[in-house]
Design a protein around this motif. Structure first.
Motif, PDB file in Angstrom:
ATOM      1  N   TYR A 190       0.830  -1.190   0.000  1.00 26.99           N
ATOM      2  CA  TYR A 190       0.000   0.000   0.000  1.00 26.99           C
ATOM      3  C   TYR A 190       0.867   1.243   0.000  1.00 26.99           C
ATOM      4  O   TYR A 190       2.095   1.181   0.150  1.00 26.99           O
ATOM      5  CB  TYR A 190      -0.948   0.021   1.206  1.00 26.99           C
ATOM      6  N   VAL A 191       0.244   2.381  -0.183  1.00 26.22           N
ATOM      7  CA  VAL A 191       0.928   3.665  -0.233  1.00 26.22           C
ATOM      8  C   VAL A 191       0.615   4.442   1.037  1.00 26.22           C
ATOM      9  O   VAL A 191      -0.552   4.519   1.451  1.00 26.22           O
ATOM     10  CB  VAL A 191       0.489   4.471  -1.461  1.00 26.22           C
ATOM     11  N   ALA A 192       1.652   4.991   1.662  1.00 24.53           N
ATOM     12  CA  ALA A 192       1.478   5.838   2.847  1.00 24.53           C
ATOM     13  C   ALA A 192       1.885   7.267   2.500  1.00 24.53           C
ATOM     14  O   ALA A 192       2.824   7.491   1.737  1.00 24.53           O
ATOM     15  CB  ALA A 192       2.319   5.320   4.010  1.00 24.53           C
ATOM     16  N   ILE A 193       1.163   8.218   3.067  1.00 23.87           N
ATOM     17  CA  ILE A 193       1.395   9.632   2.766  1.00 23.87           C
ATOM     18  C   ILE A 193       1.510  10.418   4.063  1.00 23.87           C
ATOM     19  O   ILE A 193       0.638  10.328   4.933  1.00 23.87           O
ATOM     20  CB  ILE A 193       0.244  10.217   1.929  1.00 23.87           C
ATOM     21  N   ASP A 439       0.278   7.401  11.696  1.00 24.48           N
ATOM     22  CA  ASP A 439       0.988   8.598  11.247  1.00 24.48           C
ATOM     23  C   ASP A 439       0.689   8.806   9.761  1.00 24.48           C
ATOM     24  O   ASP A 439       1.090   8.007   8.928  1.00 24.48           O
ATOM     25  CB  ASP A 439       2.492   8.423  11.471  1.00 24.48           C
ATOM     26  N   GLY A 440      -0.028   9.872   9.413  1.00 23.86           N
ATOM     27  CA  GLY A 440      -0.307  10.151   8.013  1.00 23.86           C
ATOM     28  C   GLY A 440      -1.526   9.420   7.484  1.00 23.86           C
ATOM     29  O   GLY A 440      -2.443   9.066   8.229  1.00 23.86           O
ATOM     30  N   GLU A 441      -1.532   9.180   6.161  1.00 24.92           N
ATOM     31  CA  GLU A 441      -2.644   8.534   5.489  1.00 24.92           C
ATOM     32  C   GLU A 441      -2.155   7.327   4.696  1.00 24.92           C
ATOM     33  O   GLU A 441      -0.962   7.206   4.400  1.00 24.92           O
ATOM     34  CB  GLU A 441      -3.331   9.524   4.543  1.00 24.92           C
ATOM     35  N   VAL A 442      -3.081   6.437   4.341  1.00 29.66           N
ATOM     36  CA  VAL A 442      -2.728   5.246   3.567  1.00 29.66           C
ATOM     37  C   VAL A 442      -3.769   5.032   2.472  1.00 29.66           C
ATOM     38  O   VAL A 442      -4.938   5.390   2.626  1.00 29.66           O
ATOM     39  CB  VAL A 442      -2.625   3.989   4.455  1.00 29.66           C
ATOM     40  N   LYS A 443      -3.334   4.422   1.351  1.00 29.69           N
ATOM     41  CA  LYS A 443      -4.228   4.236   0.206  1.00 29.69           C
ATOM     42  C   LYS A 443      -3.681   3.139  -0.704  1.00 29.69           C
ATOM     43  O   LYS A 443      -2.612   2.585  -0.470  1.00 29.69           O
ATOM     44  CB  LYS A 443      -4.358   5.545  -0.580  1.00 29.69           C
ATOM     45  N   ALA A 444      -4.411   2.836  -1.778  1.00 25.93           N
ATOM     46  CA  ALA A 444      -4.006   1.926  -2.859  1.00 25.93           C
ATOM     47  C   ALA A 444      -3.521   0.561  -2.369  1.00 25.93           C
ATOM     48  O   ALA A 444      -2.402   0.152  -2.667  1.00 25.93           O
ATOM     49  CB  ALA A 444      -2.923   2.589  -3.709  1.00 25.93           C
ATOM     50  N   PRO A 445      -4.349  -0.190  -1.636  1.00 28.93           N
ATOM     51  CA  PRO A 445      -3.904  -1.488  -1.114  1.00 28.93           C
ATOM     52  C   PRO A 445      -3.906  -2.583  -2.181  1.00 28.93           C
ATOM     53  O   PRO A 445      -4.697  -2.551  -3.132  1.00 28.93           O
ATOM     54  CB  PRO A 445      -4.958  -1.800  -0.041  1.00 28.93           C
ATOM     55  N   ALA A 446      -3.012  -3.551  -2.015  1.00 23.26           N
ATOM     56  CA  ALA A 446      -2.969  -4.737  -2.874  1.00 23.26           C
ATOM     57  C   ALA A 446      -2.694  -5.936  -1.984  1.00 23.26           C
ATOM     58  O   ALA A 446      -1.658  -6.001  -1.315  1.00 23.26           O
ATOM     59  CB  ALA A 446      -1.886  -4.599  -3.941  1.00 23.26           C
ATOM     60  N   TRP A 447      -3.624  -6.895  -1.955  1.00 25.44           N
ATOM     61  CA  TRP A 447      -3.485  -8.083  -1.105  1.00 25.44           C
ATOM     62  C   TRP A 447      -2.636  -9.117  -1.829  1.00 25.44           C
ATOM     63  O   TRP A 447      -2.849  -9.408  -3.005  1.00 25.44           O
ATOM     64  CB  TRP A 447      -4.863  -8.664  -0.799  1.00 25.44           C
ATOM     65  N   SER A 448      -1.678  -9.702  -1.121  1.00 23.18           N
ATOM     66  CA  SER A 448      -0.760 -10.668  -1.728  1.00 23.18           C
ATOM     67  C   SER A 448      -1.448 -12.012  -1.954  1.00 23.18           C
ATOM     68  O   SER A 448      -2.517 -12.279  -1.399  1.00 23.18           O
ATOM     69  CB  SER A 448       0.457 -10.891  -0.820  1.00 23.18           C
TER      70      SER A 448
END
Length: 456
Positions: A190-193, A439-448
């Motif tokens: 995922y992406v953290a911001i 801390d911050g935000e998270v987005k765009a998850p991809a499950w393995s």
């Protein structure tokens, strides 16, 4: 500007060495525990001569959290347990029957001379155990029935990844109780911001529950669309570090990356084929966004769509024989499917103002997507056999759904109190949880995919 163009964005990424992140996600259950099955995971007994290390992972606690996080089970609090048996013979079935739990998990931990841990655990059905206390007479002999012991496993494990041990045990327990393979020993990318950081955008991986978080990349610009290969050892992603929209593959084992030959225009949305030999991607090399397939061995590029409308967000069917994608060819974004052999295209969705971000469940029976209805983007599920659509979430800006490899859960991005967070919803829509970042935000998850073979 079209709905797809407003909904999508493209990003820049900057590579760095893998490092452990200090902040972790934490699953907070918000809905759906009323129908969960009551179970108990008793603390495992330490069998070492020396005292148990204070920093040792509490295996039973992790297992209980896994079962709770599945939405299918409600583990009994330790303070309510009538006893803490370590062996089946010590179980007071009458006392456990009074608690109302369906099953209990008990176990022991023995340190070995080579530094490994020997873990012995059992899954026991309480009601059957209560009935089996009295031996039955068979062929003039008294025989005690042990069919209440549903699992009785012992194994030696390295201490390097104690939470992985717990997740593996949870997988065994979940499959025995539900008939569905567990997906606790999996990861998410995922992406953290965090806009206060020097490099505000980070691409990360973690265990499914947000623990053991590692940073793969950091950047001054956004990161987009991570995608796992079927082995769980590689990630494809999009980068603009050369001032172009480029696709890269990152090897989690070697920590090296490979640039996929860039084409004119945008190179976005890379997704590995089920066998890992190809990538589907979206290219605008001919002026308009279309779906392509790239052979990783031969480097051959095959164009699948050629249409005036935008074709994007392509992903594979589990059998590898077709690809589903979002297209505006009908005027508004809807989901289409292309057969890779015949190249025939058919429309899959008709309900709602728009449908985007398609994914097909591992069993091939359901289409999970983002649906726009009355100005709100929510996660929905469509039965591919009869077309029935079920709304799974009720957010205003839910997007980027990714399905667990066992098909039981969907992880997606949403907005809570003005911040982007990750959330979970069960495939029946009853169980919901949120994974806010500390801390911050998270987005765009991809499950393995599954990280171990079925036989292991």
């Amino acid at each position: 500007m079209s709905i797809i163009k407003r909904f999508l964005s493209v990003f820049i990424v900057c590579l760095m060495q893998i490092q452990i992140a200090h902040a972790a996600l934490e699953i907070v259950i918000t809905e759906g525990t009323n129908s969960a099955r009551p179970v108990a995971v008793v603390p495992f007994k330490w069998l070492g001569v020396q005292p148990k290390p204070k920093d040792m992972t509490d295996f039973a606690s992790v297992i209980a959290d896994d079962l709770r996080n599945s939405g299918r089970f409600s583990p009994l609090e330790r303070s309510l347990m009538p006893q803490t048996p370590a062996t089946e013979s010590a179980v007071d079935y009458a006392a456990w029957k009074e608690t109302g739990v369906e099953a209990i998990v008990i176990g022991t931990i023995k340190p070995l001379q080579d530094g490994r841990l020997q873990i012995h655990f059992q899954l026991i059905n309480v009601l059957s155990g209560f009935k089996n206390q009295t031996p039955q007479k068979i062929d003039e002999q008294l025989v005690k029935n042990n069919d209440h012991i549903k699992l009785n496993l012992k194994g030696d494990f390295s201490t390097r990844r104690p939470r992985h041990i717990s997740h593996r045990l949870s997988d065994y327990i979940f499959e025995n109780l539900t008939g569905t393979r567990g997906a606790f020993l999996t990861r998410i990318a995922y992406v953290a911001i965090n806009y206060d950081d020097k490099y505000p955008y980070k691409l990360l991986i973690s265990d499914y529950d947000g623990m053991n978080q590692h940073i793969l990349f950091r950047s001054t610009e956004p990161v987009m669309s991570p995608s796992w290969d079927p082995t769980g050892k590689k990630l494809a992603y999009m980068s603009m570090e050369d001032k172009k929209h480029e696709i890269w593959i990152y090897d989690l084992i070697t920590q090296k990356r490979e640039l996929i030959e860039p084409y004119k225009g945008s190179n976005i949305f890379p997704v590995f084929s089920p066998d890992g030999s190809k990538l589907s991607m979206v290219l605008s090399k001919s002026g308009q966004a279309d779906v392509y397939v790239y052979d990783l061995k031969t480097k051959k590029l095959d164009r699948l769509t050629k249409n005036r409308g935008i074709d994007t967000e392509a992903t594979w069917a589990p059998d590898g024989k077709s690809i589903v994608f979002t297209s505006e060819r009908g005027g508004r974004p809807q989901i289409y499917q292309i057969n890779l052999e015949s190249k025939k295209i058919k429309r899959l969705t008709f309900e709602g103002n728009a449908n985007l971000n398609p994914s097909i469940s591992p069993d091939g029976k359901n289409l999970v997507m983002v649906s726009l209805q009355k100005g709100k983007y929510s996660i929905t599920k469509q039965d591919l056999s009869d077309g029935y659509v079920q709304k799974l979430t009720n957010g205003r800006l839910d997007k980027s759904p990714s399905i667990a490899p066992n098909g039981s859960m969907v992880i997606y991005s949403t907005v809570v109190k003005g911040k982007q967070v990750l959330s979970l919803v069960s495939m029946d829509g009853r169980f919901k949880a949120v994974l806010p970042a500390s801390d911050g935000e998270v987005k765009a998850p991809a499950w393995s995919p599954f990280l171990t073979s079925k036989k292991n």
